[in-house]
Scaffold this motif. Structure first.
Motif, PDB file in Angstrom:
ATOM      1  N   MET A   1       0.860  -1.165   0.000  1.00 12.81           N
ATOM      2  CA  MET A   1       0.000   0.000   0.000  1.00 12.81           C
ATOM      3  C   MET A   1       0.912   1.236   0.000  1.00 12.81           C
ATOM      4  O   MET A   1       1.774   1.371   0.858  1.00 12.81           O
ATOM      5  N   ASP A   2       0.679   2.106  -0.949  1.00  8.67           N
ATOM      6  CA  ASP A   2       1.513   3.307  -1.015  1.00  8.67           C
ATOM      7  C   ASP A   2       1.060   4.344   0.016  1.00  8.67           C
ATOM      8  O   ASP A   2       0.028   4.192   0.672  1.00  8.67           O
ATOM      9  N   ASP A   3       1.863   5.390   0.152  1.00  6.87           N
ATOM     10  CA  ASP A   3       1.614   6.403   1.176  1.00  6.87           C
ATOM     11  C   ASP A   3       0.299   7.148   0.951  1.00  6.87           C
ATOM     12  O   ASP A   3      -0.436   7.422   1.900  1.00  6.87           O
ATOM     13  N   LYS A   4      -0.013   7.457  -0.318  1.00  2.30           N
ATOM     14  CA  LYS A   4      -1.255   8.180  -0.619  1.00  2.30           C
ATOM     15  C   LYS A   4      -2.472   7.346  -0.223  1.00  2.30           C
ATOM     16  O   LYS A   4      -3.409   7.853   0.393  1.00  2.30           O
ATOM     17  N   THR A   5      -2.439   6.057  -0.570  1.00  2.21           N
ATOM     18  CA  THR A   5      -3.554   5.168  -0.213  1.00  2.21           C
ATOM     19  C   THR A   5      -3.688   5.066   1.293  1.00  2.21           C
ATOM     20  O   THR A   5      -4.802   5.115   1.835  1.00  2.21           O
ATOM     21  N   HIS A   6      -2.556   4.949   1.977  1.00  2.00           N
ATOM     22  CA  HIS A   6      -2.579   4.867   3.438  1.00  2.00           C
ATOM     23  C   HIS A   6      -3.185   6.133   4.037  1.00  2.00           C
ATOM     24  O   HIS A   6      -3.996   6.070   4.967  1.00  2.00           O
ATOM     25  N   GLN A   7      -2.821   7.302   3.508  1.00  2.00           N
ATOM     26  CA  GLN A   7      -3.369   8.566   4.004  1.00  2.00           C
ATOM     27  C   GLN A   7      -4.873   8.654   3.754  1.00  2.00           C
ATOM     28  O   GLN A   7      -5.624   9.112   4.627  1.00  2.00           O
TER      29      GLN A   7
ATOM     30  N   ASP B   1      -9.094   0.535  -1.312  1.00  2.00           N
ATOM     31  CA  ASP B   1      -8.257  -0.597  -0.915  1.00  2.00           C
ATOM     32  C   ASP B   1      -8.069  -1.594  -2.073  1.00  2.00           C
ATOM     33  O   ASP B   1      -7.003  -2.179  -2.218  1.00  2.00           O
TER      34      ASP B   1
ATOM     35  N   GLY C   1      -8.046  -0.749  -5.141  1.00  3.27           N
ATOM     36  CA  GLY C   1      -7.350  -0.075  -6.221  1.00  3.27           C
ATOM     37  C   GLY C   1      -8.254   0.453  -7.319  1.00  3.27           C
ATOM     38  O   GLY C   1      -7.785   0.890  -8.360  1.00  3.27           O
TER      39      GLY C   1
ATOM     40  N   LYS D   1      -8.076   5.834  -7.160  1.00  3.89           N
ATOM     41  CA  LYS D   1      -6.724   6.249  -6.746  1.00  3.89           C
ATOM     42  C   LYS D   1      -6.695   7.721  -6.449  1.00  3.89           C
ATOM     43  O   LYS D   1      -7.407   8.490  -6.928  1.00  3.89           O
TER      44      LYS D   1
END
Length: 66
Positions: free
Chosen positions: A1-7, A61, A63, A66
């Motif tokens: 999970m990238d940072d943007k998705t996590h945020q 989550d 995808g 985005k």
């Protein structure tokens, strides 16, 4: 999970918590909110917002968004 998705998911979780807090507050003020038409409508809308927010989190989550 990238940072943007996590945020995004973290922000959605914060919103979920706030919606639940507001719903709990309404329940404390009006324990029998089902018998009070306008309060029941607000509770229905808050519940719908909570459910829609969960669906948004699922879509992010997976995808799809985005």
């Amino acid at each position: 999970m990238d940072d943007k998705t996590h945020q995004l998911l973290s922000t959605i979780a914060d919103i979920d918590g706030r919606l639940l807090d507001i719903m709990d507050l309404y329940r404390l003020i009006w324990p029998n909110f089902n018998s009070i038409g306008p309060v029941d409508k607000v509770m229905q809308l808050l519940s719908s917002a909570y459910n829609a927010n969960g669906k948004l989190a699922d879509a992010i989550d997976k995808g799809w968004i985005k």
